[in-house]
Design a protein around this motif. Structure first.
Motif, mmCIF file in Angstrom:
data_model
loop_
_atom_site.group_PDB
_atom_site.id
_atom_site.type_symbol
_atom_site.label_atom_id
_atom_site.label_comp_id
_atom_site.label_asym_id
_atom_site.label_seq_id
_atom_site.Cartn_x
_atom_site.Cartn_y
_atom_site.Cartn_z
ATOM 1 N N ASP A 1 3.793 16.633 -6.333
ATOM 2 C CA ASP A 1 4.931 15.712 -6.289
ATOM 3 C C ASP A 1 5.241 15.281 -4.856
ATOM 4 O O ASP A 1 6.205 14.580 -4.606
ATOM 5 C CB ASP A 1 6.161 16.339 -6.947
ATOM 6 C CG ASP A 1 6.613 17.619 -6.268
ATOM 7 O OD1 ASP A 1 5.965 18.079 -5.307
ATOM 8 O OD2 ASP A 1 7.633 18.179 -6.716
ATOM 9 N N ARG A 2 4.398 15.682 -3.918
ATOM 10 C CA ARG A 2 4.589 15.314 -2.510
ATOM 11 C C ARG A 2 3.788 14.055 -2.165
ATOM 12 O O ARG A 2 2.768 13.782 -2.791
ATOM 13 C CB ARG A 2 4.131 16.460 -1.613
ATOM 14 C CG ARG A 2 4.985 17.699 -1.807
ATOM 15 C CD ARG A 2 4.478 18.833 -0.962
ATOM 16 N NE ARG A 2 5.284 20.000 -1.209
ATOM 17 C CZ ARG A 2 5.971 20.612 -0.259
ATOM 18 N NH1 ARG A 2 5.920 20.192 0.982
ATOM 19 N NH2 ARG A 2 6.699 21.659 -0.559
ATOM 20 N N PRO A 3 4.228 13.323 -1.148
ATOM 21 C CA PRO A 3 3.470 12.145 -0.719
ATOM 22 C C PRO A 3 2.026 12.517 -0.370
ATOM 23 O O PRO A 3 1.754 13.599 0.152
ATOM 24 C CB PRO A 3 4.228 11.656 0.516
ATOM 25 C CG PRO A 3 5.629 12.137 0.291
ATOM 26 C CD PRO A 3 5.480 13.479 -0.393
ATOM 27 N N LEU A 4 1.111 11.600 -0.655
ATOM 28 C CA LEU A 4 -0.317 11.819 -0.416
ATOM 29 C C LEU A 4 -0.713 11.261 0.949
ATOM 30 O O LEU A 4 -0.178 10.250 1.388
ATOM 31 C CB LEU A 4 -1.144 11.159 -1.519
ATOM 32 C CG LEU A 4 -0.828 11.647 -2.937
ATOM 33 C CD1 LEU A 4 -1.681 10.891 -3.951
ATOM 34 C CD2 LEU A 4 -1.031 13.141 -3.067
ATOM 35 N N ASP A 5 -1.667 11.921 1.587
ATOM 36 C CA ASP A 5 -2.085 11.581 2.946
ATOM 37 C C ASP A 5 -3.565 11.206 2.957
ATOM 38 O O ASP A 5 -4.437 12.071 2.835
ATOM 39 C CB ASP A 5 -1.824 12.790 3.846
ATOM 40 C CG ASP A 5 -2.158 12.565 5.296
ATOM 41 O OD1 ASP A 5 -2.768 11.532 5.647
ATOM 42 O OD2 ASP A 5 -1.806 13.441 6.107
ATOM 43 N N LEU A 6 -3.845 9.923 3.087
ATOM 44 C CA LEU A 6 -5.223 9.447 3.093
ATOM 45 C C LEU A 6 -6.020 10.068 4.233
ATOM 46 O O LEU A 6 -7.157 10.510 4.036
ATOM 47 C CB LEU A 6 -5.260 7.923 3.193
ATOM 48 C CG LEU A 6 -6.656 7.303 3.266
ATOM 49 C CD1 LEU A 6 -7.436 7.565 1.990
ATOM 50 C CD2 LEU A 6 -6.561 5.820 3.547
ATOM 51 N N ALA A 7 -5.446 10.129 5.433
ATOM 52 C CA ALA A 7 -6.163 10.674 6.585
ATOM 53 C C ALA A 7 -6.565 12.130 6.357
ATOM 54 O O ALA A 7 -7.655 12.545 6.756
ATOM 55 C CB ALA A 7 -5.321 10.544 7.854
ATOM 56 N N VAL B 1 -9.686 14.598 -3.665
ATOM 57 C CA VAL B 1 -8.942 13.704 -4.550
ATOM 58 C C VAL B 1 -7.612 14.351 -4.917
ATOM 59 O O VAL B 1 -7.545 15.553 -5.156
ATOM 60 C CB VAL B 1 -9.761 13.340 -5.815
ATOM 61 C CG1 VAL B 1 -10.122 14.572 -6.630
ATOM 62 C CG2 VAL B 1 -9.057 12.289 -6.652
ATOM 63 N N SER B 2 -6.561 13.544 -4.942
ATOM 64 C CA SER B 2 -5.239 14.029 -5.341
ATOM 65 C C SER B 2 -4.507 12.938 -6.107
ATOM 66 O O SER B 2 -4.701 11.748 -5.855
ATOM 67 C CB SER B 2 -4.398 14.407 -4.112
ATOM 68 O OG SER B 2 -4.981 15.469 -3.407
ATOM 69 N N HIS B 3 -3.654 13.370 -7.034
ATOM 70 C CA HIS B 3 -2.813 12.444 -7.790
ATOM 71 C C HIS B 3 -1.374 12.915 -7.679
ATOM 72 O O HIS B 3 -1.099 14.108 -7.750
ATOM 73 C CB HIS B 3 -3.232 12.390 -9.260
ATOM 74 C CG HIS B 3 -2.774 11.157 -9.964
ATOM 75 N ND1 HIS B 3 -1.445 10.862 -10.168
ATOM 76 C CD2 HIS B 3 -3.469 10.128 -10.496
ATOM 77 C CE1 HIS B 3 -1.343 9.706 -10.805
ATOM 78 N NE2 HIS B 3 -2.569 9.239 -11.018
ATOM 79 N N ARG B 4 -0.500 11.982 -7.518
ATOM 80 C CA ARG B 4 0.920 12.298 -7.379
ATOM 81 C C ARG B 4 1.605 12.214 -8.739
ATOM 82 O O ARG B 4 1.239 11.392 -9.593
ATOM 83 C CB ARG B 4 1.561 11.303 -6.420
ATOM 84 C CG ARG B 4 2.935 11.723 -5.991
ATOM 85 C CD ARG B 4 3.321 11.110 -4.687
ATOM 86 N NE ARG B 4 4.742 11.331 -4.485
ATOM 87 C CZ ARG B 4 5.521 10.547 -3.798
ATOM 88 N NH1 ARG B 4 5.024 9.469 -3.215
ATOM 89 N NH2 ARG B 4 6.795 10.825 -3.658
#
Length: 143
Positions: free
Chosen positions: A14-20, A83-86
């Motif tokens: 549920d946390r913001p995702l970080d592309l870097a 890979v991550s999903h919010r």
């Protein structure tokens, strides 16, 4: 890293995702290509104005995400996958999905990242509630 190393990261959060951070996770000295993708919440869907989204995930969602990542990482051309999903409430412009893949060559990286995103979208038990500007709502990807 050794030639057999596969970094496979998969999370539902549920946390913001970080592309870097995802791109850094797939860094590999052998890689000549890192391809990444961000799925961003847009302000419309099928001609209707969207004000926000809410994602709900099944308890198995993270295990399914890791299974998909493992399958993509099993490709001998792939060095690493992240890979991550919010889940939760997201606003317009928020990132809902992040994926990164590293390979030796760009064509393989683009293909692997596309497969990763397509498989996540097809198999991940996460459902999206869209709220429209007229106050109506719609659930998407529900079984």
């Amino acid at each position: 890293m050794t030639a057999q190393t596969r970094v496979v990261l998969g999370s539902v959060t549920d946390r913001p995702l970080d592309l870097a951070a995802h791109e850094a996770a797939v860094a590999d000295r052998r890689a000549g290509a890192v391809v990444s993708f961000q799925g961003v919440v847009r302000d419309h869907d099928h001609g209707r104005a969207v004000t926000r989204l809410e994602y709900e995930g099944h308890p198995s969602a993270e295990a399914v995400l890791r299974e998909v990542a493992d399958e993509i990482a099993a490709d001998p051309a792939v060095f690493a996958v992240a890979v991550s999903h919010r889940i939760g409430a997201l606003e317009i412009g928020d990132v809902a999905l992040v994926a990164a893949v590293s390979t030796a060559h760009r064509a393989a990286a683009f293909a692997a990242c596309a497969r990763l995103v397509d498989e996540v979208k097809a198999r991940l038990p996460i459902w999206k509630r869209q709220v429209f500007d007229d106050g109506t709502e719609e659930w998407v990807n529900c079984p």
